[in-house]
Enzyme design. Structure first.
Site, mmCIF file in Angstrom:
data_model
loop_
_atom_site.group_PDB
_atom_site.id
_atom_site.type_symbol
_atom_site.label_atom_id
_atom_site.label_comp_id
_atom_site.label_asym_id
_atom_site.label_seq_id
_atom_site.Cartn_x
_atom_site.Cartn_y
_atom_site.Cartn_z
ATOM 1 N N SER A 154 -4.628 -6.475 -5.060
ATOM 2 C CA SER A 154 -4.868 -6.119 -6.461
ATOM 3 C C SER A 154 -4.073 -4.884 -6.857
ATOM 4 O O SER A 154 -3.545 -4.795 -7.978
ATOM 5 C CB SER A 154 -6.357 -5.897 -6.709
ATOM 6 O OG SER A 154 -6.866 -4.863 -5.882
ATOM 7 N N TYR A 155 -3.963 -3.934 -5.944
ATOM 8 C CA TYR A 155 -3.189 -2.719 -6.196
ATOM 9 C C TYR A 155 -1.723 -3.071 -6.445
ATOM 10 O O TYR A 155 -1.113 -2.624 -7.424
ATOM 11 C CB TYR A 155 -3.324 -1.798 -4.983
ATOM 12 C CG TYR A 155 -2.556 -0.513 -5.058
ATOM 13 C CD1 TYR A 155 -3.043 0.568 -5.785
ATOM 14 C CD2 TYR A 155 -1.351 -0.351 -4.375
ATOM 15 C CE1 TYR A 155 -2.347 1.772 -5.838
ATOM 16 C CE2 TYR A 155 -0.648 0.836 -4.418
ATOM 17 C CZ TYR A 155 -1.151 1.898 -5.155
ATOM 18 O OH TYR A 155 -0.454 3.075 -5.210
#
Length: 252
Positions: A154-155
């Site tokens: 997600s980062y």
């Protein structure tokens, strides 16, 4: 004093990488607006920065994922200083360390909301003032995106979204005299020092993968690069990704 009397907004400017960037600009005479979620730590940073550099610092509690908070930051900045010259989008939260298959929608949304959406909100709201000053935007991305690091799904996705957004803005806003660039840093933070203490063997192995043999310094390496990108010396640089990883971020 390349930045004397310039007004620089730094999200997450009270600690970590953002604090190092704030010190680099303060050293060059810029007045600062630092944002974060905790007013007490922001107020402490404000006092220290003003005492050390003799500048004005506006400390505003704000969550970049909240559109009204971003509008408040821009409004208060203009009320206090009358203009905006540089916007630096640094702050972001994530569930780093979780494997992709372990992510929930809420985990993924955390990175997108505090990273991609926050960057979008700040850029959009600051645009009229940056157009007036023919200023600069520096957005923070990460080598996690283009190297595909484990536990960073997600980062990395949000950071790559920020890179794409930045390149479009560089194209659309070039006619407005605004240059937009991206920095991907690898910096030794307090969290990394704790990790070094807990996992010395892994730390040493990581260092071996950095040709320059060290992690970056928030002020000297990242902050000084930001000052350069925001200065007249870099007025013809836009849409670029600057990889500050000591040679470990080499790409084809």
């Amino acid at each position: 004093m390349k930045m004397k009397e310039k007004v620089v907004i730094i999200t997450g400017g009270g600690k970590g990488i953002g604090r190092g960037v704030a010190e680099a600009f303060g050293e060059e005479g810029a007045n600062l607006v630092i944002t974060g979620r905790h007013q007490e730590s922001l107020d402490q940073a404000k006092q220290e920065l003003e005492n050390e550099f003799g500048i004005q610092v506006l400390a505003i509690q704000a969550d970049g994922a909240v559109e009204s908070d971003v509008k408040k930051v821009i409004e208060q900045t203009v009320q206090a200083f009358g203009h905006i010259d540089v916007l630096i989008n640094n702050a972001m939260a994530s569930r780093s360390g979780k494997l992709l298959i372990e992510h929930s929608k809420e985990d993924f949304a955390l990175s997108v909301d505090t990273g991609l959406y926050a960057t979008f909100f700040y850029m959009r709201e600051a645009h009229p003032y940056l157009k007036e000053s023919q200023g600069a935007i520096i957005n923070f991305a990460s080598g996690a995106g283009f190297s595909g690091r484990i536990g960073q799904s997600s980062y990395a996705a949000a950071k790559e979204g920020i890179r794409g957004l930045s390149r479009v803005a560089a194209t659309e806003w070039g006619a407005d005299g605004i240059n937009v660039n991206i920095i991907c840093p690898l910096v030794e933070t307090k969290q990394m020092l704790q990790w070094k203490k807990e996992h010395p063997d892994h730390y040493e192995q990581t260092i071996k993968g950095i040709p320059l043999g060290r992690f970056g310094d928030a002020k000297k390496d990242v902050g000084r690069t930001c000052v350069f990108l925001a200065s007249d010396d870099a007025s013809f640089i836009s849409g670029e990704t600057i990889v500050l990883q000591g040679g470990s971020g080499l790409r084809a």
